[in-house]
Scaffold this active site. Structure first.
Site, PDB file in Angstrom:
ATOM      1  N   GLY B 164       0.902  -1.363   0.080  1.00 47.14           N
ATOM      2  CA  GLY B 164       0.100  -0.048   0.055  1.00 47.14           C
ATOM      3  C   GLY B 164       0.874   1.241  -0.027  1.00 47.14           C
ATOM      4  CG  ASN B 290      -0.865  -6.811  -7.589  1.00 46.98           C
ATOM      5  OD1 ASN B 290      -0.633  -6.011  -8.784  1.00 46.98           O
ATOM      6  ND2 ASN B 290      -0.059  -6.650  -6.694  1.00 46.98           N
ATOM      7  NE  ARG B 292      -5.085  -6.318  -5.447  1.00 41.08           N
ATOM      8  CZ  ARG B 292      -4.089  -5.961  -5.653  1.00 41.08           C
ATOM      9  NH1 ARG B 292      -3.145  -6.578  -4.651  1.00 41.08           N
ATOM     10  NH2 ARG B 292      -3.711  -4.697  -6.007  1.00 41.08           N
ATOM     11  NE  ARG B 338      -7.900   2.210 -10.500  1.00 38.12           N
ATOM     12  CZ  ARG B 338      -7.181   1.442  -9.392  1.00 38.12           C
ATOM     13  NH1 ARG B 338      -6.848   1.880  -8.356  1.00 38.12           N
ATOM     14  NH2 ARG B 338      -6.357   0.234 -10.068  1.00 38.12           N
TER      15      ARG B 338
END
Lengths: 76, 453
Positions: B164, B290, B292, B338
């Site tokens: 993060g 990643n 996920r 986004r």
């Protein structure tokens, strides 16, 4: 004279940096609020001594939620 | 296939996963915190379970509460979405040991690849180029000095188990070494419970390019093109597209080869992404895995026509992937914008009530909007600022850009600030339109703007 420092943004209290009895000055960061994963500083608008700490870590804040009560320094 | 899936997430991604479940007549159980109790998307779930207060540590990150909901619901599988507990192997293990299927890579694989040093070691073992630097965790400040004397500055000092954007610091000159070392170790101790760290040289003007893959337990691994994710603010992606305007077929074949080697060496099953950095000289370096479903997966779905969530469910159910690499068509161009609830200039958060909301007209061939907002609803200050993803597809990149501009212009959100003006500013820039940009694009656009004022 007293003044209340309130949350200026909603979120969760990340940390309260000051404790009761601490002397703080205008412009000093007194707490951090975590809003949408961003840490934002809560700044004191006055010089004074911390009389009471109302907010603690993880408390949910709205705009205007009281966080700290300051005993203002007397104007010389 | 499964009878009932519990979705251990919230917002747009919970809704996205529900949609695929509904298509395959799988019942859904949604979870919610007190802050989300009135969220309209919960009505789309077959069952809902309260898992605690607004504070994510006590709700969406609360393994015990979620496992209790899984048991209460009698779900036979858990989909973790992205963020929250999606890459947490303790959660995955807790799911599996409750006799429930984890929709994601095997927990022991998750545990291993959480270590970036382990991933770097695997990559170098199978001859996938890594960002130059150290592989084994650094033992001491002395060792750090020694390595820097060899490889030079600037370098990044990174935590082995960071994430993060935390636990990464650049070292520009020798005088900073001790301070940065101590600071990174402190973050590691407090935030990640591990002080292991390693060095990477700084890649100048990098592009962030990643490969989406699907793999099953027969060892089959299929790559679904690459995504260009260089448009970022605060080290977070804001516009993604597929294919990348700079990756040529020959390079794509190498990226696929690297991806397959890594997937096999890691023993990975399910959907995942390998992130690469491309230097301005066109060299690719493996960066991280990643483990996920990613935020930007719809770009790939629009380009290939494959439902990645459906593939995740099939692999988790023990089925083999029904498609082969040669079935994957990469036609036209897809872009995702986004939309964050943020000031488009300062990026400061902007939670609050959406007083007015108007969506552009959806067209299943060209425009998709993944979101969990409605007029009158509130964007919570407790969670991620992402409120919607606008995804377009068209025959060419330029047509797709124009289509996205139209959609964003027609998308009206009032009551909160959003990044729509920033998305439009990026799309209008010469650099973006020509495909000539790297991860510092937004910074560059802001600088240029100030010059003209």
């Amino acid at each position: 004279m007293e003044a209340t420092i309130s949350a200026n943004i909603p979120g969760l209290v990340g940390r309260v940096i000051v404790s009761e009895g601490d002397q703080v000055s205008k412009g000093q960061t007194i707490a951090v609020i975590n809003c949408m994963k961003t840490e934002l500083a809560v700044i004191s608008e006055h010089d004074g001594k911390v009389k009471q700490v109302l907010a603690k870590e993880w408390d949910e804040m709205d705009v205007g939620s009281p966080m700290i009560i300051l005993e203002l320094n007397e104007v010389e | 296939m499964f009878n009932k899936i519990l979705i251990a997430n919230r917002g747009e991604i919970a809704r996205r996963i529900m949609r695929t479940c509904q298509e395959f007549k799988i019942k859904t159980a949604a979870i919610y915190s007190d802050a989300d109790k009135d969220a309209f998307y919960l009505q789309e779930a077959d069952e809902i379970y309260n898992i605690g207060p607004a504070n994510p540590l006590k709700s969406y990150l609360n393994i015990e509460a979620i496992i209790a909901a899984v048991k209460k619901a009698g779900a036979d599988a858990v989909h973790p979405g992205y963020g929250f507990l999606s890459e947490n192997y303790s959660f995955a293990e807790a799911v599996v040991s409750s006799g429930v299927t984890w929709i994601g890579p095997p927990p022991d694989v998750m545990r291993a690849i959480e270590s970036k040093c382990y991933c770097r070691e695997i990559a170098s073992r199978v001859n996938v180029p890594i960002i130059p630097g150290t592989i084994a965790p650094l033992g001491s400040l002395d060792e750090l000095h020694k390595v820097i004397a060899e490889i030079g500055l600037p370098v990044f000092l990174k935590l082995d188990k960071g994430g993060g954007g935390k636990g990464i610091e650049v070292i520009q000159d020798m005088a900073q070494i001790r301070d940065v070392w101590e600071r990174v170790l402190r973050v590691g101790m407090v935030a990640f419970g591990s002080t292991d760290c390693y060095l990477e040289t700084q890649i100048i003007n990098p592009r962030h390019i990643e490969v989406q893959f699907l793999s099953d337990n027969s060892g089959k691994c299929i790559c679904l093109g690459e995504r260009e994710c260089s448009t970022q603010r605060k080290h977070q992606k804001i516009i993604e597209e597929s294919l990348s305007p700079v990756v040529e077929e020959k390079e794509r074949r190498s990226l696929y080869e690297y991806t397959r080697k890594l997937v096999v060496a890691m023993g990975y099953e399910g959907a995942g992404t390998i992130e690469f950095l491309r230097s301005d000289k066109g060299e690719f370096h493996f960066m991280e895995v990643n483990a996920r479903l990613q935020v930007e997966h719809p770009v790939t779905e629009f380009l290939t026509g494959i439902d990645i969530v459906k593939s995740q469910l099939e692999v988790a159910a023990g089925e083999n992937l029904s498609m082969n690499q040669e079935d994957i068509m990469l036609e036209g161009h897809a872009i995702e914008a986004r939309i964050y609830a943020e000031d488009p200039v300062s990026f400061s958060p902007s939670p609050g009530k959406i007083s007015k909301l108007r969506f552009p007209e959806i067209d299943s061939r060209h425009l998709r909007i993944d979101h969990a907002i409605e007029e009158g609803s509130s964007v919570s200050p407790y969670y991620d600022p992402l409120i919607a993803k606008v995804i377009v597809w068209d025959a060419t990149r330029m047509k797709a850009i124009r289509r996205l501009e139209e959609a964003l212009t027609a998308f009206k959100v009032e009551g909160i600030k959003t990044t729509i003006p920033l998305n439009l500013q990026i799309l209008a820039s010469k650099e973006y339109r020509e495909g000539d940009f790297n991860t510092s694009l937004i910074e560059k656009l802001f600088k240029e703007e100030h010059k003209t004022v």
